[in-house]
Design an enzyme around this catalytic site. Structure first.
Site, PDB file in Angstrom:
ATOM      1  N   ILE A  58       0.893  -1.161   0.000  1.00  0.00           N
ATOM      2  CA  ILE A  58       0.000   0.000   0.000  1.00  0.00           C
ATOM      3  C   ILE A  58       0.932   1.212   0.000  1.00  0.00           C
ATOM      4  O   ILE A  58       1.844   1.301   0.826  1.00  0.00           O
ATOM      5  CB  ILE A  58      -0.952  -0.011   1.221  1.00  0.00           C
ATOM      6  CG1 ILE A  58      -1.909   1.197   1.194  1.00  0.00           C
ATOM      7  CG2 ILE A  58      -0.199  -0.071   2.541  1.00  0.00           C
ATOM      8  CD1 ILE A  58      -3.005   1.127   2.269  1.00  0.00           C
ATOM      9  N   SER A  59       0.762   2.112  -0.955  1.00  0.00           N
ATOM     10  CA  SER A  59       1.663   3.263  -1.079  1.00  0.00           C
ATOM     11  C   SER A  59       1.572   4.147   0.155  1.00  0.00           C
ATOM     12  O   SER A  59       0.543   4.189   0.842  1.00  0.00           O
ATOM     13  CB  SER A  59       1.302   4.097  -2.313  1.00  0.00           C
ATOM     14  OG  SER A  59       1.576   3.390  -3.492  1.00  0.00           O
ATOM     15  N   GLN A  60       2.655   4.891   0.406  1.00  0.00           N
ATOM     16  CA  GLN A  60       2.590   5.826   1.524  1.00  0.00           C
ATOM     17  C   GLN A  60       1.558   6.905   1.191  1.00  0.00           C
ATOM     18  O   GLN A  60       1.353   7.263   0.019  1.00  0.00           O
ATOM     19  CB  GLN A  60       3.959   6.421   1.823  1.00  0.00           C
ATOM     20  CG  GLN A  60       4.456   7.467   0.856  1.00  0.00           C
ATOM     21  CD  GLN A  60       5.798   8.033   1.275  1.00  0.00           C
ATOM     22  OE1 GLN A  60       6.840   7.541   0.876  1.00  0.00           O
ATOM     23  NE2 GLN A  60       5.778   9.076   2.080  1.00  0.00           N
TER      24      GLN A  60
END
Length: 213
Positions: free
Chosen positions: A63-65
C-alpha cells in the site's frame, strides 16, 4: 470494521503532515481525512496505519505511503463525475481516495488475491467503483474509454501505448516511470497525436506486471 474517534484523530494528524509536505488540494486532503486506511491493511499494522509509510499487503505488493497517494491524486486534478482509470487496485486505498473525491473509478488489478480482497472490502466500506476487473493493466480498459484521467500505481519501464490512446483530449495520465527508482510523470493530452510531459522527482513503487501470454 471499527473506525473510532482515535482513528479519526490520527487521520487528522496525517492530513496535517501531508499539508506540511506540500499537498494543497482540499479535495484530496478531505478524502484522506475520511478514509479508514487501517481497514485496508493487515490488522498487525493497524497501530501504524496513519504514519506516512508504505506497508506490505500480500502478493508481493504494497500500500503506497499516503504522501504518494495524495501527490498522484493531486496531479490528476479530479472533478466530480470524472471517469478515472486506475491501473493497479492493490489494497484499494487509492481507489477509495478517488471515489471519495467524486470520481467514477474504473480499476484493474493483476494479482488475483488482491482483486478478490478488494471485491469483498469495497461493499463493506460503501465504496462503489464503476468497474473492477482482474487483468493486464498495460492494456487498460478499451471498452470503457476514453477517460478523463488515468493513474498507474506501479513502476512502469515505459508508458503503455494503449493507456495513451484511452485518454481524452485534455486528459491527464499520471505514471511512475523507471526500473529501480521511478520519476513521477504527468502526460497531458493536447490533441490526437501530441502529449505535454511534466516530471516531478523520484518515488519508489513495486513493478507494473504485464501478462506474458
Amino acid at each position: 470494521m471499527k473506525d473510532t474517534a482515535k482513528h479519526q484523530g490520527l487521520r487528522n494528524q496525517l492530513v496535517s503532515v501531508l499539508q506540511d509536505k506540500g499537498i494543497t488540494d482540499t479535495n484530496v486532503l478531505a478524502a484522506i481525512g475520511k478514509i479508514p486506511r487501517h481497514l485496508f491493511l493487515n490488522s498487525s499494522f493497524e497501530d501504524y496505519a496513519y504514519q506516512d509509510k508504505a506497508f506490505p499487503i500480500g502478493a508481493g505488493q504494497t500500500i503506497s505511503q499516503p504522501y504518494t497517494v495524495a501527490f498522484q491524486s493531486q496531479l490528476l486534478e479530479i472533478k466530480k463525475e470524472h471517469k478515472v482509470l486506475e491501473i493497479g487496485t492493490g489494497s484499494g486505498y487509492q481507489t477509495a481516495v478517488l471515489y471519495t473525491m467524486g470520481a467514477k473509478v474504473y480499476t484493474v488489478e493483476r494479482q488475483n488475491e488482491l482483486f478478490k480482497q478488494t471485491s469483498i472490502l469495497f461493499p463493506k466500506l460503501g465504496i462503489r467503483p464503476k468497474h473492477i476487473s482482474f487483468g493486464d493493466g498495460y492494456k487498460g480498459l478499451p471498452t470503457h474509454a476514453p477517460f478523463d484521467s488515468i493513474i498507474v500505481t506501479a513502476g512502469a519501464p515505459f508508458i503503455p501505448k494503449p493507456l495513451m490512446a484511452q485518454l481524452k483530449i485534455g486528459g491527464r495520465l499520471v505514471i511512475p516511470l523507471g526500473e529501480e527508482v521511478q520519476i513521477m510523470t504527468l502526460l497531458i493530452r493536447k490533441n490526437e497525436t501530441q502529449f505535454e510531459k511534466h516530471e516531478f522527482g523520484e518515488f519508489r513503487f513495486v513493478p507494473l506486471l504485464e501478462d506474458k501470454n
